[in-house]
Design a protein around this motif. Sequence first.
Motif, PDB file in Angstrom:
ATOM      1  N   MET A  12       0.857  -1.199  -0.019  1.00  0.00           N
ATOM      2  CA  MET A  12      -0.134   0.181   0.312  1.00  0.00           C
ATOM      3  C   MET A  12       0.945   1.236  -0.094  1.00  0.00           C
ATOM      4  SD  MET A  12      -2.950   1.271   0.023  1.00  0.00           S
ATOM      5  CE  MET A  12      -4.355   0.002   0.210  1.00  0.00           C
ATOM      6  N   TYR A  13       0.396   2.180  -0.966  1.00  0.00           N
ATOM      7  CA  TYR A  13       1.413   3.572  -0.939  1.00  0.00           C
ATOM      8  C   TYR A  13       0.305   4.595  -0.023  1.00  0.00           C
ATOM      9  CZ  TYR A  13       4.453   2.311  -5.062  1.00  0.00           C
ATOM     10  OH  TYR A  13       5.135   1.790  -5.698  1.00  0.00           O
ATOM     11  N   TYR A  14       1.358   5.069   0.812  1.00  0.00           N
ATOM     12  CA  TYR A  14       0.965   6.042   1.704  1.00  0.00           C
ATOM     13  C   TYR A  14       1.514   7.519   1.430  1.00  0.00           C
ATOM     14  CZ  TYR A  14       0.309   7.810   6.765  1.00  0.00           C
ATOM     15  OH  TYR A  14      -0.086   8.450   7.847  1.00  0.00           O
ATOM     16  N   TYR A  23      -5.037  14.175  10.727  1.00  0.00           N
ATOM     17  CA  TYR A  23      -4.134  12.975  10.202  1.00  0.00           C
ATOM     18  C   TYR A  23      -4.614  11.422   9.818  1.00  0.00           C
ATOM     19  CZ  TYR A  23      -0.506   9.579  11.422  1.00  0.00           C
ATOM     20  OH  TYR A  23       0.398   8.463  11.299  1.00  0.00           O
ATOM     21  N   VAL A  24      -4.235  11.094   8.930  1.00  0.00           N
ATOM     22  CA  VAL A  24      -4.566   9.592   8.418  1.00  0.00           C
ATOM     23  C   VAL A  24      -3.771   8.599   8.833  1.00  0.00           C
ATOM     24  CG1 VAL A  24      -5.089   8.071   6.467  1.00  0.00           C
ATOM     25  CG2 VAL A  24      -5.654  10.459   6.438  1.00  0.00           C
ATOM     26  N   SER A  25      -4.053   7.816  10.105  1.00  0.00           N
ATOM     27  CA  SER A  25      -3.057   6.834  10.450  1.00  0.00           C
ATOM     28  C   SER A  25      -2.772   5.684   9.640  1.00  0.00           C
ATOM     29  CB  SER A  25      -3.460   6.650  11.889  1.00  0.00           C
ATOM     30  OG  SER A  25      -2.715   5.486  12.366  1.00  0.00           O
ATOM     31  N   PRO A  26      -1.605   5.068   9.387  1.00  0.00           N
ATOM     32  CA  PRO A  26      -1.652   3.864   8.943  1.00  0.00           C
ATOM     33  C   PRO A  26      -1.966   2.587   9.619  1.00  0.00           C
ATOM     34  CG  PRO A  26       0.515   4.622   9.072  1.00  0.00           C
ATOM     35  CD  PRO A  26      -0.643   5.552   9.880  1.00  0.00           C
ATOM     36  N   ALA A  39       5.399   7.421   0.680  1.00  0.00           N
ATOM     37  CA  ALA A  39       5.460   8.435  -0.370  1.00  0.00           C
ATOM     38  C   ALA A  39       5.259   9.880  -0.059  1.00  0.00           C
ATOM     39  CB  ALA A  39       4.699   7.967  -1.702  1.00  0.00           C
ATOM     40  N   ALA A  40       5.964  10.604  -0.836  1.00  0.00           N
ATOM     41  CA  ALA A  40       6.922  10.556  -1.719  1.00  0.00           C
ATOM     42  C   ALA A  40       8.251  11.314  -1.473  1.00  0.00           C
ATOM     43  CB  ALA A  40       6.572  10.950  -3.363  1.00  0.00           C
ATOM     44  N   PHE A  41       9.350  10.567  -1.436  1.00  0.00           N
ATOM     45  CA  PHE A  41      10.476  11.195  -0.782  1.00  0.00           C
ATOM     46  C   PHE A  41      11.105  12.072  -2.119  1.00  0.00           C
ATOM     47  CE2 PHE A  41      10.438   8.627   2.478  1.00  0.00           C
ATOM     48  CZ  PHE A  41      10.749   9.129   3.569  1.00  0.00           C
ATOM     49  N   VAL A 255      -0.480  -7.710  -5.168  1.00  0.00           N
ATOM     50  CA  VAL A 255      -1.032  -6.681  -5.652  1.00  0.00           C
ATOM     51  C   VAL A 255      -0.762  -5.532  -4.648  1.00  0.00           C
ATOM     52  CG1 VAL A 255      -2.861  -7.708  -6.867  1.00  0.00           C
ATOM     53  CG2 VAL A 255      -3.154  -6.922  -4.393  1.00  0.00           C
ATOM     54  N   GLY A 256      -0.919  -4.279  -5.171  1.00  0.00           N
ATOM     55  CA  GLY A 256      -0.593  -3.058  -4.396  1.00  0.00           C
ATOM     56  C   GLY A 256      -1.635  -2.047  -4.801  1.00  0.00           C
ATOM     57  N   GLY A 257      -1.713  -1.067  -3.933  1.00  0.00           N
ATOM     58  CA  GLY A 257      -2.804  -0.002  -4.279  1.00  0.00           C
ATOM     59  C   GLY A 257      -2.318   1.432  -4.197  1.00  0.00           C
ATOM     60  N   TRP A 258      -2.605   2.252  -5.104  1.00  0.00           N
ATOM     61  CA  TRP A 258      -2.175   3.459  -5.150  1.00  0.00           C
ATOM     62  C   TRP A 258      -3.668   4.371  -4.636  1.00  0.00           C
ATOM     63  CZ3 TRP A 258       2.039   6.912  -4.825  1.00  0.00           C
ATOM     64  CH2 TRP A 258       1.713   8.188  -4.806  1.00  0.00           C
ATOM     65  N   GLU A 259      -3.841   5.161  -3.970  1.00  0.00           N
ATOM     66  CA  GLU A 259      -3.159   5.045  -2.718  1.00  0.00           C
ATOM     67  C   GLU A 259      -3.965   4.644  -1.323  1.00  0.00           C
ATOM     68  OE1 GLU A 259      -1.729   8.732  -0.729  1.00  0.00           O
ATOM     69  OE2 GLU A 259      -2.886  10.021  -2.474  1.00  0.00           O
TER      70      GLU A 259
END
Length: 318
Positions: A12-14, A23-26, A39-41, A255-259
């Motif tokens: 999962m992209y955060y 604030y959205v906590s993971p 993301a994203a540096f 699989v993965g998700g944006w975002e």
Amino acid sequence: MVAHAIANRVVMYYQTQYQNGVYVSPLPLIGYVTHLLLAAFHLNMGHTGPDIVHLNDFMPSEPYYAPMWPDIAALQGNGTKVIGMLGGAAPGTYDCLVDSLFDTYYPPLKDVISTYKLDGMDLDVEQSVSPATITRLIRTLKEDFGEDFIITLAPVASALTEGGNLSGFDYIDLEANMGSQISWYNAQFYSGFGTFFPEDQYDSIINYNQGIDPARVTAIVLTNPSNGFGYIGPDNVVTSIENLMTKYGTGWGGVGGWEYFNSLPDSSEPWEWAIMMKNAMQVQKAKIEAKQREVEAREAEERAVVRSRMFKLSAREN
């Protein structure tokens, strides 16, 4: 040896840490995602010292991120690997890593990785970069952080069959030359560069040229149509997961998700997307393993019948 190319990844992209000032906590992702991609540096040309490295709009050390870093550590303490995403749609980062500038701009990045104990880096190259630049970066990260440090790349899906490509270098050549140091590819199946449903394009990547092990190709899809072009719903993602695991087995890459922050089916509980994907892979894995046990039991029974017949025949002859 490639580090951490584990099966059935849920990535999962955060990137959106605050939504409408909240604030959205993971933390709700604990137990459901194998890897969180922070993301994203970015590297900023002309800046000096710690100000060279920004996470989105701020230095990682700024108070803006004070709630996040303890949560990141909590995820890691519960088994989730946290990987920093470097680059993305904003240009300029990789211009700072050419040979003439490398010794100026790489050390602050190294410091950030060390300070925040990141488990790896996802190199999302969306600007023209030379093979020499990306190769040097991969080798230096491995030298500095060791074999267990995770290095992934995030090409658009078409780049893995030498089609549309935002990176400048050829991924098939990179895989041939550097594949042993790349943990896996987070291939972007959206924005006109690919689709994960139906899964034909994924198959074409695995079968192209020398091929890439399906354990090392993670399909990244959009989690919400507002996140870009080419959204497919989670039910269709699950269908492709089932079909690909039937074809490639329980070692399939995942699989993965944006975002994360607005993931459907319920953007008020965005972790539900990750739960759906993990459950889909667990269910399919269980089905495959049950079928394998059935086959093994049938084969064992057939061997027992043959042995019994041979024993009876031998006894009769004696």
